[in-house]
Design a protein around this motif. Structure first.
Motif, short mmCIF file in Angstrom:
data_model
loop_
_atom_site.label_atom_id
_atom_site.label_comp_id
_atom_site.label_asym_id
_atom_site.label_seq_id
_atom_site.Cartn_x
_atom_site.Cartn_y
_atom_site.Cartn_z
N ARG A 172 -8.02 -2.49 -3.93
CA ARG A 172 -8.23 -1.63 -4.92
C ARG A 172 -7.37 -0.30 -4.71
O ARG A 172 -6.86 -0.02 -3.52
CB ARG A 172 -9.82 -0.97 -4.84
N THR A 173 -6.83 0.27 -5.89
CA THR A 173 -5.78 1.36 -5.57
C THR A 173 -6.73 2.52 -4.95
O THR A 173 -7.83 3.04 -5.57
CB THR A 173 -5.19 1.99 -6.85
N SER B 20 -6.08 6.43 -2.66
CA SER B 20 -5.00 7.43 -2.03
C SER B 20 -5.55 8.09 -0.71
O SER B 20 -6.82 8.09 -0.42
CB SER B 20 -4.69 8.46 -2.91
N ARG C 109 0.75 -2.13 3.38
CA ARG C 109 0.66 -1.36 1.97
C ARG C 109 1.59 -2.17 0.89
O ARG C 109 2.49 -2.60 1.13
CB ARG C 109 1.52 0.08 2.47
N SER D 223 2.67 -1.33 -3.00
CA SER D 223 3.16 -0.30 -3.99
C SER D 223 2.96 -0.85 -5.19
O SER D 223 2.88 -1.95 -5.29
CB SER D 223 4.69 0.23 -3.79
N ARG D 224 2.92 0.04 -6.16
CA ARG D 224 2.90 -0.29 -7.76
C ARG D 224 4.14 -0.30 -8.17
O ARG D 224 5.07 0.64 -7.96
CB ARG D 224 1.90 0.37 -8.33
N GLN E 144 -1.12 5.55 -5.85
CA GLN E 144 -2.16 4.66 -6.04
C GLN E 144 -1.91 3.48 -5.57
O GLN E 144 -1.88 2.36 -6.26
CB GLN E 144 -2.64 4.67 -7.48
N GLU E 145 -1.49 3.26 -4.33
CA GLU E 145 -1.15 1.92 -3.63
C GLU E 145 -2.20 1.29 -3.35
O GLU E 145 -3.61 1.84 -3.54
CB GLU E 145 -0.24 2.16 -2.37
N LYS E 146 -2.25 0.01 -3.06
CA LYS E 146 -3.16 -0.89 -2.40
C LYS E 146 -2.89 -1.23 -0.97
O LYS E 146 -1.81 -1.09 -0.70
CB LYS E 146 -3.52 -2.02 -3.57
N VAL F 142 2.00 -4.27 -6.62
CA VAL F 142 0.98 -4.53 -7.79
C VAL F 142 1.80 -4.10 -9.48
O VAL F 142 2.48 -3.08 -9.35
CB VAL F 142 -0.10 -3.53 -7.63
N LYS G 244 2.01 -2.97 -12.93
CA LYS G 244 1.68 -2.20 -14.06
C LYS G 244 2.31 -2.37 -15.23
O LYS G 244 3.68 -2.49 -15.28
CB LYS G 244 1.91 -0.46 -13.73
N GLU H 149 -3.15 -4.28 -15.37
CA GLU H 149 -2.63 -4.48 -14.03
C GLU H 149 -2.52 -6.15 -13.73
O GLU H 149 -3.42 -6.90 -14.16
CB GLU H 149 -3.51 -3.70 -13.11
#
Length: 403
Positions: free
Chosen positions: A228-229, A231, A266, A268-269, A281-283, A324, A326, A331
């Protein structure tokens, strides 16, 4: 000792090159064993035993070697005067300023060096300072699904692939867990020991963290929100709701330390249309799914995200950069890049309703390029393609050599 030929082949491709080979990864993922495999391979290639020097700094045998100078002096006395010596240094981070010693070995002697380590000292600025352009970093991970099956076949009995995938998800990939038929409770005792030694030795003790309970709450939040994203601000808000005040910078620092100890990865989007990496909003994914289950326990609603975690780790093992995706308001679970190759992947535990099918496939159908697109599933289905999107069972994807 079961061979892990993927790692051996990759590492040996750099043998006798002017690079330090650095193997890094979470504790107990098999780095030391791989180092022994490298020693065996060197012996098979005709290197005499006296020119293969192995130092394991987790062993009491080398407890007195605590500094770069002591390491330099100890190794110098054993180097071959007229031919190349192969130097294998295990858990090198236990030696203070080890980078200086390794740099001196490379400069002063005819050596080929291989080192392993389990925390941020393997990726620190000191490496860049002393070994700029002179090292190759090789990530080592817990057992892949294919390696897990080799262990199962050697020590127990392999069942059907769906059952084995379910077991692999629950037990994880730490090699020590698969040396015999452990119960879940026994396996999680092993995993908790790995977790505790990593948290309290590699993070709390090494970084002199005074509020260990605060760190553990952040760990539990991250474990509970895999896939899940979120922060640093959302974690701080959560802790505040539990009447535990913490600022965003401290949360961010703890997350970085968990990454440095290879507990978290980590992700990233990536904006597919804008073709840019997004900074918010990384996962986060775990280095092994057994971490979550041994600490938080098993819940059926965790299976979908942990299957996603398995796919993420397999892509990492195969050298992909993973994001991830977008795509407008949609998503995509993973956009995986390697050189000129790219994959788009959706992961689903099961697809039972039409709306779920439309969502999983529909997210991919809108992407106009011709790179491969996959929907990976853990249920029974007919297979085949849907408008160019390939459906695969997750077990088949993990074992496939085609991507």
């Amino acid at each position: 000792m079961i061979s892990r030929p993927t790692y051996v082949k990759k590492i040996m491709s750099y043998v006798d090159t002017p690079f330090v080979k650095i193997l890094s990864g979470v504790r107990r993922c098999g780095k030391s064993t791989i180092l022994k495999m490298i020693a065996e391979e060197l012996s098979k290639r005709g290197v005499p035993d006296e020119r293969i020097l192995i130092y394991n700094f987790d062993s009491l045998q080398f407890e007195d070697i605590k500094t770069a100078k002591l390491l330099y002096d100890a190794v110098k006395a054993r180097l071959s005067p007229d031919s190349r010596t192969y130097l294998l240094l295990d858990e090198i981070q236990e030696v203070k300023s080890w980078e200086k010693a390794v740099n001196s070995f490379m400069t002063d002697f005819n050596v080929d060096i291989y080192v392993t380590g389990s925390n941020s000292r393997m990726m620190s600025s000191e490496i860049s300072t002393y070994l700029t352009g002179r090292y190759i970093s090789i990530g080592v991970y817990p057992l892949s699904f294919a390696e897990y099956l080799l262990f199962r076949n050697e020590y127990t009995t392999v069942r059907d692939m769906s059952s084995e995938l379910a077991r692999y998800l629950r037990f994880g990939g730490f090699p020590a867990v698969h040396l015999r038929e452990y119960s879940l409770e026994e396996a999680y005792t092993v995993v908790k020991d790995i977790y505790n030694s990593t948290i309290f030795t590699d993070i709390v003790k090494r970084n002199q963290i005074r509020k260990a309970d605060q760190l553990e709450r952040i760990v539990r939040f991250a474990f509970d929100n895999v896939g899940r994203t979120f922060s640093a601000a959302s974690i701080a808000k959560y802790l505040k709701s539990e009447h535990r005040s913490i600022d965003n910078e401290t949360v961010y620092s703890y997350l970085k330390k968990l990454e440095s100890a290879f507990i978290l990865h980590r992700c990233s989007r990536y904006d597919i249309q804008g073709k840019e990496i997004l900074k918010t909003q990384e996962k986060f994914y775990l280095s092994d799914p057994a971490f979550r289950y041994s600490i938080l326990g098993y819940t059926p609603d965790s299976v979908a995200t942990m299957l996603e975690n398995l796919v993420y780790l397999e892509l990492l093992r195969r050298g992909y950069e993973i994001y991830v995706g977008k795509f407008g308001s949609s998503e995509i679970d993973f956009v995986a890049k390697k050189h000129e190759n790219k994959l788009y992947i959706q992961v689903s535990e099961r697809i039972e309703r039409e709306e779920t099918r439309l969502r999983e496939y529909g997210h991919l159908l809108g992407i106009a390029d011709n790179y491969p697109k996959y929907v990976l599933r853990a249920d029974e289905f007919a297979g085949g393609n849907f408008q160019g999107i390939k459906s695969m069972h997750i077990a088949d994807f993990l074992l496939s050599a085609e991507y």
